[in-house]
Every structure is written in structure tokens, then in C-alpha cells.
Design a protein around this motif. Structure first.
Motif, PDB file in Angstrom:
ATOM      1  N   UNK A  41      17.753   6.644   5.537  1.00  0.00           N
ATOM      2  CA  UNK A  41      17.573   7.910   6.239  1.00  0.00           C
ATOM      3  C   UNK A  41      16.291   7.872   7.081  1.00  0.00           C
TER       4      UNK A  41
ATOM      5  N   UNK B 176       6.663  12.434  11.846  1.00  0.00           N
ATOM      6  CA  UNK B 176       5.698  11.733  10.988  1.00  0.00           C
ATOM      7  C   UNK B 176       4.253  11.928  11.426  1.00  0.00           C
TER       8      UNK B 176
ATOM      9  N   UNK C  62       2.775  -6.798   7.508  1.00  0.00           N
ATOM     10  CA  UNK C  62       2.343  -5.401   7.521  1.00  0.00           C
ATOM     11  C   UNK C  62       2.458  -4.801   8.894  1.00  0.00           C
ATOM     12  N   UNK C  63       2.742  -5.617   9.924  1.00  0.00           N
ATOM     13  CA  UNK C  63       2.819  -5.035  11.254  1.00  0.00           C
ATOM     14  C   UNK C  63       4.066  -5.497  11.968  1.00  0.00           C
TER      15      UNK C  63
ATOM     16  N   UNK D  97       3.631  -1.482   9.687  1.00  0.00           N
ATOM     17  CA  UNK D  97       4.985  -1.375   9.200  1.00  0.00           C
ATOM     18  C   UNK D  97       5.019  -0.311   8.117  1.00  0.00           C
ATOM     19  N   UNK D  98       5.639   0.801   8.409  1.00  0.00           N
ATOM     20  CA  UNK D  98       5.739   1.878   7.435  1.00  0.00           C
ATOM     21  C   UNK D  98       7.161   2.409   7.465  1.00  0.00           C
ATOM     22  N   UNK D  99       7.703   2.660   6.297  1.00  0.00           N
ATOM     23  CA  UNK D  99       9.100   3.094   6.237  1.00  0.00           C
ATOM     24  C   UNK D  99       9.227   4.388   5.446  1.00  0.00           C
ATOM     25  N   UNK D 100      10.236   5.201   5.814  1.00  0.00           N
ATOM     26  CA  UNK D 100      10.419   6.464   5.097  1.00  0.00           C
ATOM     27  C   UNK D 100      11.164   6.267   3.782  1.00  0.00           C
TER      28      UNK D 100
ATOM     29  N   UNK E 296       2.031   5.431  13.589  1.00  0.00           N
ATOM     30  CA  UNK E 296       1.558   5.455  12.202  1.00  0.00           C
ATOM     31  C   UNK E 296       0.040   5.532  12.097  1.00  0.00           C
TER      32      UNK E 296
ATOM     33  N   UNK F 276      -3.783  12.949   8.344  1.00  0.00           N
ATOM     34  CA  UNK F 276      -3.813  13.104   6.889  1.00  0.00           C
ATOM     35  C   UNK F 276      -5.257  13.322   6.450  1.00  0.00           C
TER      36      UNK F 276
ATOM     37  N   UNK G 215       1.798  -7.122  -1.879  1.00  0.00           N
ATOM     38  CA  UNK G 215       2.442  -6.127  -1.023  1.00  0.00           C
ATOM     39  C   UNK G 215       1.489  -4.972  -0.771  1.00  0.00           C
ATOM     40  N   UNK G 216       0.761  -4.594  -1.813  1.00  0.00           N
ATOM     41  CA  UNK G 216      -0.137  -3.443  -1.706  1.00  0.00           C
ATOM     42  C   UNK G 216      -1.541  -3.854  -2.120  1.00  0.00           C
ATOM     43  N   UNK G 217      -2.568  -3.257  -1.500  1.00  0.00           N
ATOM     44  CA  UNK G 217      -3.940  -3.563  -1.910  1.00  0.00           C
ATOM     45  C   UNK G 217      -4.183  -3.242  -3.388  1.00  0.00           C
TER      46      UNK G 217
ATOM     47  N   UNK H 205      -2.329  -9.800   2.509  1.00  0.00           N
ATOM     48  CA  UNK H 205      -0.986  -9.500   2.995  1.00  0.00           C
ATOM     49  C   UNK H 205      -0.373 -10.822   3.463  1.00  0.00           C
TER      50      UNK H 205
ATOM     51  N   UNK I 163       6.375   8.776   4.756  1.00  0.00           N
ATOM     52  CA  UNK I 163       6.186   7.488   5.416  1.00  0.00           C
ATOM     53  C   UNK I 163       5.265   6.652   4.523  1.00  0.00           C
ATOM     54  N   UNK I 164       5.724   5.480   4.146  1.00  0.00           N
ATOM     55  CA  UNK I 164       4.977   4.646   3.194  1.00  0.00           C
ATOM     56  C   UNK I 164       4.547   3.341   3.866  1.00  0.00           C
ATOM     57  N   UNK I 165       3.281   3.018   3.708  1.00  0.00           N
ATOM     58  CA  UNK I 165       2.708   1.792   4.262  1.00  0.00           C
ATOM     59  C   UNK I 165       1.953   1.067   3.156  1.00  0.00           C
ATOM     60  N   UNK I 166       2.202  -0.207   2.984  1.00  0.00           N
ATOM     61  CA  UNK I 166       1.585  -1.051   1.946  1.00  0.00           C
ATOM     62  C   UNK I 166       1.392  -0.326   0.607  1.00  0.00           C
ATOM     63  N   UNK I 167       2.449   0.388   0.181  1.00  0.00           N
ATOM     64  CA  UNK I 167       2.411   1.003  -1.143  1.00  0.00           C
ATOM     65  C   UNK I 167       1.713   2.352  -1.200  1.00  0.00           C
ATOM     66  N   UNK I 168       1.426   2.950  -0.049  1.00  0.00           N
ATOM     67  CA  UNK I 168       0.787   4.260  -0.011  1.00  0.00           C
ATOM     68  C   UNK I 168       1.609   5.238   0.838  1.00  0.00           C
ATOM     69  N   UNK I 169       1.844   6.438   0.281  1.00  0.00           N
ATOM     70  CA  UNK I 169       2.462   7.498   1.071  1.00  0.00           C
ATOM     71  C   UNK I 169       1.386   8.066   1.991  1.00  0.00           C
ATOM     72  N   UNK I 170       1.646   8.039   3.305  1.00  0.00           N
ATOM     73  CA  UNK I 170       0.596   8.440   4.254  1.00  0.00           C
ATOM     74  C   UNK I 170       0.916   9.734   4.995  1.00  0.00           C
ATOM     75  N   UNK I 171       2.199  10.074   5.092  1.00  0.00           N
ATOM     76  CA  UNK I 171       2.523  11.332   5.760  1.00  0.00           C
ATOM     77  C   UNK I 171       3.911  11.794   5.337  1.00  0.00           C
TER      78      UNK I 171
END
Lengths: 99, 383, 346
Positions: free
Chosen positions: B2, B250, C345-346, A3-6, B194, B256, B116-118, B89, A47-55
Motif C-alpha cells: 500500500x 509523507x 539505504x539510498x 530508501x524509506x518504505x511505508x 524523505x 518531524x 539494517x538499522x543503526x 549499511x 514511512x520507515x527508514x533504516x528501522x525508524x518510523x520517521x513520518x
């Protein structure tokens, strides 16, 4: 799986030696780690996933994709599949993966 | 939002669907690899809108669901130890291990926290120097870099009360395992967007070539899914099998690089068991030698916990589209969403869980739009 | 499949877990399997927010509710507002005019008296706004570490007007489903303050008393079929309870469900479904088709129902189940949530 959101970068700062950004997700603001996208700038989307910008989100690609969806069925009758044409015209991000 | 709302537009979806209908001339079985994509498909009813010829097989891409029973049992054991703060999580808390889950550990007095985040787990370790803080590091290539960052920083800042229980999995070996099955029905893949945002697309051309399957890198909004299907079907109809990036906003070819470099530093490839499927060679990551001190399995000496997956579970066959869920003897009897045996019933979007629900609705297994009891809301006027 | 969180299941368990308080299937089981048999109640009692009882010729609604929210003060309200409005709304969902409340207070040793002052003030202000009087109460103190500062319990009674009979059994195919406004605000406002999820947002809890709105609706016709305030478990839980209680099917047009953009964003970020997120100042009404337009107009004329919309209807198909028609034209089952919703997360 992921789950990643912009979100859009509002501000950037170093914290405890880690590059962090304040990111706006449509009215919701969250702290995000920029260590994997260190050159991301204020105003850009990622694109952010679990608190990290990944792309980084590529605006031009997004617009081009939507435009092609719009034209689907219209252009096709005359010119063939617009996606394939775009792929041929532009071997860039919207095109086929180069081997 | 957006880049989200625009990709849910119903009018554009209709155009994509028209194009798929126009292109398809015979049955095709596609696999969407990622659980997030399965989620979108079910949530928006996309499977019902596609032409009957297009069958979507839901792949093994829910990291929570494929985490092997054995690792969950290790998590339960560690979380139960006094002095431990076990961070995870949220969606991992409900996954049953042998006889219980993390919720129950918490109910019995364990300190189990949802993060929420590691990095939140690492912060908790900083704030509680007298406690052992363990983070449950599960996930595919997308989640692995954020989890890797925790041990990298723990090492850099000498945070010794932090460790990672690692159960990372990788997508390409799973695709390979699906394709190597002698009865494999999958003819094309929607690759997980992703995962490719991190890893890029360069692992896939060799797979597409070897197994002669189209692989289309696909995003997660409804239009992304439809575009992934459309481009896979178009390839299949033409007898092609290339790798296409249908999620260019993306995904870059190279992924990356910073995240990949971190993965190479922190992890090393290992064999990994997938719940209900079994061991897939080279399909996982474990901490590399220089980070071994941060491995919760070593620190808490739970290496000798060995749990067997229930033999009656046939989710491996279901995941490959070889077996319909209701054809399994355990389905709806010993295996239900509340007492799941394998990944496909653990996941709310898993094929078995979806069948379980739709059977209650008395719908055909893959309902067509016409077969769904039609609410007349569009036409109804009140009064 | 019990919700769209992934994964859903919980094994049958020997101890209480948080999910037992989530307002979903586990909560229902706790009541149905343990409390109702012990107390000699019927399953129907578990399906209503307040009991309708006859006393001295009057029909009264009677209800109780406990409040254990963290943090005590959150954007848009506090535990004091919740304690008053929660019970007032439970009474109002029976069609009653809320009148009197009791208030039980459990304080944790060490909590600052200033906090208690603020909570008390909030209770008083909320009661005045809702037009009810707190007429009896109780205080207890527990040892440090045995509570979250302040727990509240309120009970309340109200008078049910003649001709008003709100229960799921009265729901019939053809009924129109109306929601009184934007959903998901309370749950997201609370989540934004949670220690390890913390996020910035302008979203405030919708915590409010609904007695006035219900009165305005009943003024149109006493013949409403059922009302429910979708608190824990959200709209999905309320709709499922009514589908089960009435033995009918419910179809919701997803595009019509009012989800404010920031709620949608927060849910997208955490992997939650707005249909399962708690509300504290909204109601869902099942109204006979012939009265729907007038009731809708009356709701829109009231400040608590200004954004009321029709979101669906009751059908004969799929009895006991709630089905959403998606924006793309597909359908999905909106099942009863099992326990609390968790970020995924998924």
C-alpha cells in the motif's frame, strides 16, 4: 538518498526503555523504532527508514493525490489544472507551502 | 504494498506525462537532488519518457557516493584494528577508499558487519562488551536521526564500547552550492521527500526566493517523480519560483519535531567535503560537544589521516550539468564503475556510471523512447 | 554499472572477497582468469552449469557444486535439500536425466550430531524425491572455528537423451524466454534469517528438483535451445550469461516477470532488485518460437512449472546485453551483477 518504505503498525511495545513497533510491509514484518513518532497507533501507516518510523503517512493526502492524477486531463479542459485548484481550495498538506 | 503500488500505475503515469508534454514549450533543466529519485528514474526509464525539452540532471544526493575519500580511509583504518567490530549499511562496503574497500578489510580478517538499522550496531555493542563496536554514520537528514539515536542511547545506558564514525551531510547547503556556481544550468529542483519528512519544508522558501528557482518536494515512486517534474515545469513555464509540496502524504511543513530535536542535541553543523565536489560550508554534521566521547575519529585517533581526492575527477562539474560524462578525459579510461574516481562513477545511478552503461548499449546519451531498440513484445503472439 | 545497487564498483583486489562467490561478474572472473588457464579449459565451460561428455558411446552430463549456506535450516528447505537439488538441477539444465550423486561432507568440530542426523535425513529425502541415488561419499572434520557447522559438496552424472543439445550458442533472435514460476523466493527466505537483517515473512525457499519438469519439456520437443537455473545472481545473471554466450540481445517485459508481492516488499525494504535475487527451484528456458506455446503448456502441466510465463524474447539488437521494458514503457539495462547484492539505504 533515503530508501524509506511505508508500513502498517501491527503492535507496539517498550523494549529496553525504547518504544518499538512490529510493522508490516506488504507481507514482510520488521521491528521498527517509534521514538520519533511516539504517538503512532496500531493500524496507522508510517514511512520507515533504516528501522525508524520517521513520518506518519497521511491517507487522505494519498487518496487526494491519486484522485487528482485520475482527473488530470479530464477536468483540466474545462476547469484548468486541478492541482492548482486544490491548492487554492485547500492550503493544507496538498497545497503550497506557506511562507 | 500500500502507498507504493498505487503510485506506480502506468495509466496515471501516462496522464501525468501527457500533462507535462502539454505544458512544456521550451527546454528546462531540472535537478533531482536525491539518489533514491535518480534510482526510480533509471529503474523505470522515466528519463526516456519525458519530452526532450525536460532534462533531468542527477544531483549529489547519494550519501554513500558523496562520502569523501578521506572518511572512507578512516573507516578502513578503524575497521582493520584488532578488537574492532565495524558495522555499516550494506551499500557502504563497496565504496573504494584509497586502494581498497571494506570488503577487502573483511577479506584480510577485519570484523566488518552489515546491519539494517543503526540500533543493530548498538545491540552488537551490548552483546560484545569486550570489543569496540563502531558504526559508520553516513547519510542525509533522513538517516541522521536514526544514527543520532545510537549515541543518545549509548550515553543514556552507559555503553562505552560504542562509537560513531560520522559523515553526515545536509541538503540545503548542497542546493545552495549548486546554485552559486557561476555556470549553473539548474532551473528547478525536485527536493528530496524523505529529507523533508524529517526536516519539513521551511528551509526552502528562502532558497527559492534567493535563487529564483522553483523547489518541489518530491516523493520516490514513479508517479511522484512525474508529479514533481510536472509541478516544476508548470511553475517554470509561468515564471514562478515557489516551494510546493508534491509529496503531502509523507511530508508536513514542520517535518518531524522529535527527530529534529534529537539532531539539535546530538549534532552540530560543520563544513564537510563531498566526494568529487569539495568542501561545502556548513554542509555537514558532527557530534556535538557532549557526545564527543562517542566520536570514533577521536577514540581511534585517525584525525591525521588526510586523503586528497584525485585531481583528474571532474564529477563536480558533471553533477551540475556543466560537463557531459564522456567529455571528461578520465571517463572510461582511468575512471570506470570498477575503478571510480568520484561520486558520479561510484554510484550505479551516477551520471558517469549511467553513461558508461548506455554507451555499451550504443544508445544516444539521453535515449528517447523511439530510439530504444523496440521489442515487439506487446504485439507478439507465440507460435 | 553492474547492478542497481548503489554503489556498484569493486576495485581489482589482491584477496578473495565474498563477491567472488556471488555468481556475478567477480565469480566469472575468478574462473576465467585463474582456473580455466590453469586447467586448460575454455571460456565456454564456465558458461554452463554442467559439462556434456561422451563416455563409451553415451552422452553424459557431469556436474559438481558446493554448499555453504547459513543458516543450515531455513524456511522451505535445508542445506541437504540444496545439495541434492542444486546438482540435480545443474544436470537437468543440460537436458540430462539425473542418475547418480556423490556427497562430500565437511563437518566442524563441535557441531551437534543431531544436526548431522537432520542434514543426512534431508539429503536422503531430497534424493528420493528427485529420483537419484547417492552412491558414494566422503566425510572430513575441521577444527572448531574453521567451518559453519556443515559444508556439503555433491557431484552428479546423468544421461543426455539423443537429439538434445542445450547451449547458449544455439540461441537465436526470435527465441522466446520462459521462466518456470515466481522468482526471488529462495534469496529472500535466506535473507530473512540473516542475523542483522532478520525479518518476519511467510516466504519459503523454492528449493526443488527440476528433472521432472525438464523431462516434460523435452517430451514436447528435444529442440530447446538453452535452459538455466537462475541461482546465485538471480534471473539477471542467467540472462546475461546467455546473452553473452549467444551473442544476441535479450528483451524482458518487466511486468511479465513473476515477482510474488512479499518478495517485492522485502526487496523494496532492503533496496534489492528481485531480478538479482537467488532461486533454487526455477528455470529459464530459451525456446524456438514455433515450439514456445506447446512447451509453455507442458510446463504448466507440471507441478514445478504451473506458473510458467513468457517474460521476453531474443533480439538482434544490443548483442550481449539484457534490456528490460519497464511497466511505464521505458527501458533499462539489466546488467550482470558484480558480486553479492547488499541492502542499500539510498
Amino acid at each position: 538518498m533515503c530508501l524509506a518504505v511505508p508500513g502498517r503498525v501491527l503492535g507496539i511495545e517498550e523494549r529496553d526503555g525504547t518504544r518499538m513497533a512490529t510493522v508490516d510491509f506488504g507481507g514482510v514484518v520488521k521491528e521498527v523504532c517509534l521514538e520519533y513518532l511516539p504517538d503512532l497507533k496500531v493500524g496507522e501507516y508510517a514511512i520507515v527508514h533504516v528501522g525508524f518510523a520517521l513520518q506518519r503517512v497521511d491517507e487522505e493526502s494519498a487518496l487526494r493525490t491519486l484522485e487528482l492524477f485520475e482527473n488530470l486531463g479530464l477536468l483540466q479542459e474545462e476547469f484548468g489544472d486541478p492541482w492548482e485548484q486544490a491548492a487554492q481550495a485547500d492550503a493544507g498538506p496538498a497545497g503550497e507551502v506557506r511562507r | 504494498m500500500k502507498y507504493v503500488d498505487e503510485f506506480q500505475d502506468p495509466d496515471l503515469a501516462a496522464r501525468l506525462l501527457d500533462d507535462i508534454r502539454a505544458a512544456v514549450t521550451r527546454p528546462w533543466a531540472l535537478m533531482e537532488v536525491c539518489g533514491g529519485q535518480t534510482h526510480t528514474i533509471i529503474r523505470h526509464g522515466i528519463d526516456q519518457l519525458l519530452p526532450d525539452e525536460v532534462e533531468l540532471i542527477h544531483g549529489p544526493g547519494c550519501p554513500v557516493c558523496v562520502t569523501p575519500l578521506e572518511v572512507i580511509d578512516k573507516a578502513l583504518e578503524i575497521a582493520s584494528r584488532p578488537g574492532v567490530i565495524f558495522c555499516s549499511f550494506g551499500d557502504m562496503l563497496r565504496v573504494p577508499g584509497t586502494g581498497r574497500d571494506l570488503f577487502q578489510v573483511r577479506g584480510a580478517g577485519g570484523d566488518v558487519r552489515v546491519v539494517y538499522s543503526p540500533l543493530d550496531a548498538l545491540r552488537i555493542a551490548r552483546e560484545n562488551p569486550d570489543r569496540e563496536v563502531v558504526f559508520f554514520g553516513i547519510g542525509f537528514e533522513t538517516t541522521a536521526p536514526p544514527n543520532a539515536m545510537t549515541v543518545y542511547q549509548a550515553r543514556k545506558h552507559d555503553i562505552r564500547n560504542f562509537s560513531l564514525l560520522v559523515s553526515h551531510v545536509r541538503v540545503p547547503p548542497a542546493i545552495e552550492a549548486v546554485m552559486q556556481s557561476p555556470d549553473c544550468r539548474v532551473q528547478g529542483f525536485l527536493a528530496a521527500g524523505h529529507v523533508c519528512s524529517v526536516m519539513g519544508t521551511r528551509e526552502y522558501p528562502a532558497l527559492a526566493e534567493r535563487y529564483r528557482v522553483p523547489i518541489v518536494v518530491t516523493g520516490f515512486e514513479p508517479l511522484d517523480i512525474l508529479e514533481g517534474v510536472r509541478r516544476t515545469v508548470r511553475q517554470l513555464e509561468r515564471g514562478e519560483h515557489s516551494v510546493v509540496n508534491a509529496y503531502p502524504r509523507a511530508v508536513r511543513d514542520e517535518g518531524n519535531p522529535a527527530a529534529r530535536a534529537m539532531l539539535d542535541d546530538v549534532f552540530e553543523v560543520t563544513d564537510r567535503a563531498w566526494r568529487g565536489i569539495g568542501v561545502i560550508a556548513d554542509s555537514g554534521w558532527r557530534l556535538s560537544e557532549r557526545y564527543r566521547a562517542y566520536d570514533a575519529e577521536h577514540r581511534f585517533q585517525v584525525g591525521d589521516i588526510a586523503t586528497r581526492e584525485p585531481a583528474e575527477c571532474r564529477s563536480g562539474e558533471v553533477l551540475q550539468g556543466l560537463l557531459k560524462p564522456h567529455e571528461c578525459e578520465a571517463f572510461g579510461t582511468t575512471c570506470t564503475p570498477r575503478t571510480p574516481l568520484g561520486a558520479t562513477m561510484v554510484s550505479s545511478e551516477g551520471a558517469c556510471a549511467a553513461y558508461f552503461l548506455y554507451r555499451r548499449l550504443d544508445l544516444p546519451a539521453r535515449p528517447t523512447a523511439a530510439a530504444v531498440p523496440g521489442p515487439s513484445l506487446e504485439d507478439s503472439t507465440v507460435g | 554499472m553492474l547492478s542497481w545497487t548503489c554503489p556498484a564498483p569493486l576495485r581489482d583486489r589482491p584477496r578473495v572477497v565474498m563477491g567472488h562467490g556471488g555468481g556475478g561478474a567477480l565469480s566469472a572472473e575468478l574462473v576465467e582468469q585463474i582456473f580455466l588457464p590453469a586447467l586448460g579449459g575454455t571460456a565456454r565451460a564456465a558458461l554452463t552449469d554442467s559439462a556434456a561428455v561422451e563416455l563409451g558411446g553415451a552422452r553424459l552430463a557431469f556436474s559438481t557444486d558446493s554448499f555453504v549456506v547459513r543458516p543450515l535450516f531455513f524456511p522451505g528447505g535445508s542445506i541437504g535439500d540444496l545439495a541434492v537439488n542444486g546438482t540435480v538441477n545443474d544436470l537437468a539444465m543440460s537436458g540430462a536425466r539425473p542418475a547418480y550423486l556423490s556427497c562430500g561432507v565437511i563437518l566442524e568440530e563441535g557441531v551437534e550430531l543431531d544436526t548431522v542426523v537432520e542434514v543426512a535425513a534431508a539429503i536422503g529425502a531430497a534424493a528420493r524425491t528427485a529420483g537419484v541415488r547417492v552412491v558414494t561419499g566422503d566425510t572430513k572434520v575441521v577444527e572448531a572455528g574453521h567451518g559453519d557447522g556443515v559444508y556439503l559438496n555433491t557431484a552428479g552424472i546423468g544421461l543426455i537423451p539423443p537429439g538434445v543439445d542445450l547451449r547458449p550458442e544455439r540461441v537465436v533472435p526470435g527465441d522466446v524466454v520462459i521462466v518456470s514460476g515466481a522468482i526471488g523466493l529462495h534469496g529472500v527466505a535466506i535473507l530473512s534469517e540473516r542475523e542483522n537483517l532478520r525479518f518476519g515473512t511467510d516466504i519459503e525457499s523454492d528449493c526443488a528438483a527440476l528433472g521432472g519438469l525438464v523431462e516434460a519439456m523435452l517430451a514436447v520437443t528435444p529442440d530447446l535451445h538453452v535452459l538455466r537455473d537462475p541461482t546465485r545472481g538471480g534471473l539477471a545473471a542467467s540472462l546475461n550469461e546467455i546473452a553473452v554466450g549467444s551473442g544476441t540481445g535479450i528483451v524482458v517485459r518487466e511486468r511479465s516477470v513473476p515477482v510474488p508481492p512479499p518478495v517485492a516488499s522485502a526487496c523494496a525494504m532492503l533496496g534489492l532488485d528481485p531480478m538479482y535475487v537467488a532461486n533454487e527451484g526455477k528455470l529459464v528456458a530459451f525456446v524456438p518460437r514455433e515450439h514456445a506455446e506447446a512447451v509453455l503448456a507442458a510446463m504448466r502441466g507440471h507441478e514445478r512449472g504451473a506458473e510458467a510465463v513468457i517474460i521476453g524474447e531474443v533480439v538482434e539488437e544490443h548483442p550481449g546485453m539484457v534490456v528490460a521494458r519497464t511497466a511505464l514503457g521505458g527501458t533499462r539495462v539489466v546488467d550482470m551483477p558484480l558480486g553479492e547484492q547488499l541492502p542499500r539505504i539510498c
